[in-house]
Design a protein around this motif. Sequence first.
Motif, short mmCIF file in Angstrom:
data_model
loop_
_atom_site.label_atom_id
_atom_site.label_comp_id
_atom_site.label_asym_id
_atom_site.label_seq_id
_atom_site.Cartn_x
_atom_site.Cartn_y
_atom_site.Cartn_z
N ASP A 36 71.23 59.87 47.71
CA ASP A 36 71.58 59.08 48.89
C ASP A 36 70.32 58.41 49.43
OD1 ASP A 36 74.24 59.87 48.76
OD2 ASP A 36 73.93 61.58 50.09
N VAL A 37 70.47 57.23 50.00
CA VAL A 37 69.34 56.50 50.58
C VAL A 37 68.63 57.38 51.60
CG1 VAL A 37 68.70 54.52 52.04
CG2 VAL A 37 70.35 54.22 50.18
N GLY A 38 67.31 57.48 51.47
CA GLY A 38 66.50 58.26 52.40
C GLY A 38 66.37 59.72 52.04
N GLU A 39 67.08 60.16 51.01
CA GLU A 39 66.98 61.58 50.62
C GLU A 39 65.57 61.88 50.10
OE1 GLU A 39 69.13 64.85 47.74
OE2 GLU A 39 70.32 63.17 48.52
N VAL A 40 65.03 63.01 50.54
CA VAL A 40 63.69 63.44 50.14
C VAL A 40 63.85 64.61 49.18
CG1 VAL A 40 61.47 64.32 50.95
CG2 VAL A 40 62.79 62.76 52.40
N LYS A 41 63.12 64.54 48.07
CA LYS A 41 63.23 65.58 47.04
C LYS A 41 61.84 65.97 46.55
CE LYS A 41 65.51 66.27 42.50
NZ LYS A 41 64.60 67.14 41.89
N ILE A 42 61.64 67.27 46.39
CA ILE A 42 60.43 67.74 45.73
C ILE A 42 60.65 67.55 44.24
CG2 ILE A 42 58.95 69.71 45.21
CD1 ILE A 42 59.66 70.81 48.01
N ILE A 43 59.80 66.77 43.61
CA ILE A 43 59.94 66.46 42.20
C ILE A 43 58.98 67.33 41.40
CG2 ILE A 43 59.75 64.66 40.44
CD1 ILE A 43 60.53 62.66 42.67
N LYS A 44 59.54 68.10 40.50
CA LYS A 44 58.71 68.97 39.66
C LYS A 44 57.95 68.12 38.66
CE LYS A 44 62.03 72.68 40.09
NZ LYS A 44 63.30 73.12 39.55
N GLU A 45 56.81 68.64 38.26
CA GLU A 45 55.94 67.90 37.34
C GLU A 45 56.67 67.48 36.06
OE1 GLU A 45 51.70 68.47 35.05
OE2 GLU A 45 52.24 69.88 36.62
N ASP A 46 57.49 68.36 35.53
CA ASP A 46 58.19 68.02 34.29
C ASP A 46 59.37 67.08 34.51
OD1 ASP A 46 59.76 69.91 35.58
OD2 ASP A 46 60.24 71.04 33.77
N GLU A 47 59.69 66.77 35.76
CA GLU A 47 60.75 65.82 36.08
C GLU A 47 60.24 64.40 36.32
OE1 GLU A 47 64.05 68.44 38.49
OE2 GLU A 47 62.36 67.66 39.63
N ILE A 48 58.94 64.24 36.42
CA ILE A 48 58.37 62.93 36.77
C ILE A 48 58.90 61.83 35.86
CG2 ILE A 48 56.25 61.55 36.91
CD1 ILE A 48 54.78 64.08 37.77
N ILE A 49 58.97 62.12 34.57
CA ILE A 49 59.40 61.08 33.64
C ILE A 49 60.86 60.68 33.81
CG2 ILE A 49 57.66 61.62 31.86
CD1 ILE A 49 59.90 63.16 30.38
N ASN A 50 61.64 61.48 34.54
CA ASN A 50 63.05 61.17 34.75
C ASN A 50 63.29 60.17 35.88
OD1 ASN A 50 63.63 63.09 32.80
ND2 ASN A 50 63.89 64.73 34.30
N TYR A 51 62.25 59.88 36.66
CA TYR A 51 62.41 59.01 37.82
C TYR A 51 61.49 57.80 37.73
CZ TYR A 51 64.63 63.22 39.62
OH TYR A 51 65.43 64.32 39.77
N SER A 52 61.94 56.75 38.39
CA SER A 52 61.12 55.54 38.46
C SER A 52 60.44 55.52 39.83
CB SER A 52 62.01 54.30 38.32
OG SER A 52 61.25 53.14 38.47
N PHE A 53 59.11 55.44 39.79
CA PHE A 53 58.34 55.44 41.03
C PHE A 53 57.91 54.02 41.38
CE2 PHE A 53 58.09 59.78 39.65
CZ PHE A 53 58.20 60.49 40.84
N SER A 54 57.24 53.91 42.50
CA SER A 54 56.88 52.61 43.04
C SER A 54 55.85 51.87 42.19
CB SER A 54 56.38 52.78 44.48
OG SER A 54 55.21 53.56 44.50
N THR A 55 55.42 50.77 42.73
CA THR A 55 54.63 49.78 41.98
C THR A 55 53.15 50.06 41.99
OG1 THR A 55 54.62 48.52 44.02
CG2 THR A 55 56.28 47.92 42.41
#
Length: 169
Positions: free
Chosen positions: A89-108
């Motif tokens: 959901d928009v605005g949801e905050v999540k602690i991202i585990k190190e091994d999950e980093i590749i699963n998400y697209s981060f900013s520029t």
Amino acid sequence: MKEMLLDKLKNCKKLVIMGIGNELKGDDAVGIYVIKKLMKHFNKDEEFANIKNLYLINAGTVPDFFTDILKEIKPTHILIIDCALMDKDVGEVKIIKEDEIINYSFSTHTLPLSIIVKYLKKFINAEIIILGIQPKIIDFCPISEEVKLAGDKLVDTLIEIIKELKLTE
């Protein structure tokens, strides 16, 4: 969120909070938004601020530029705040585990966050915590009200945590 962060920050003696993002690209600015609000709370107005055992860094789109400073500081914990496309959901905050980093697209930013984290782990003996915030829009526009509200709530939580950990005393 507060309890999960406190658990990750147990035994924290020296904390770096780094905000990442691009202020020209809507919600991609949320990491910077959070850092600027924290700086304002501590009466600072800089890209880098030190208050006792708390360090605040506005890394913008170049978090890799601050690696030498981080090596000098030798923090016990590094908290990175960034916009992340997570299908939440928009605005949801999540602690991202190190091994999950590749699963998400981060900013520029210039280097992928996964490379920055690997570098930091190699040269700095610190616990690294990544907080991703789900954007509404990443385009040439202001930050959305929903993500700004999530940023405000996160700032309040971080201020409570900083007080509980007595990092600025």
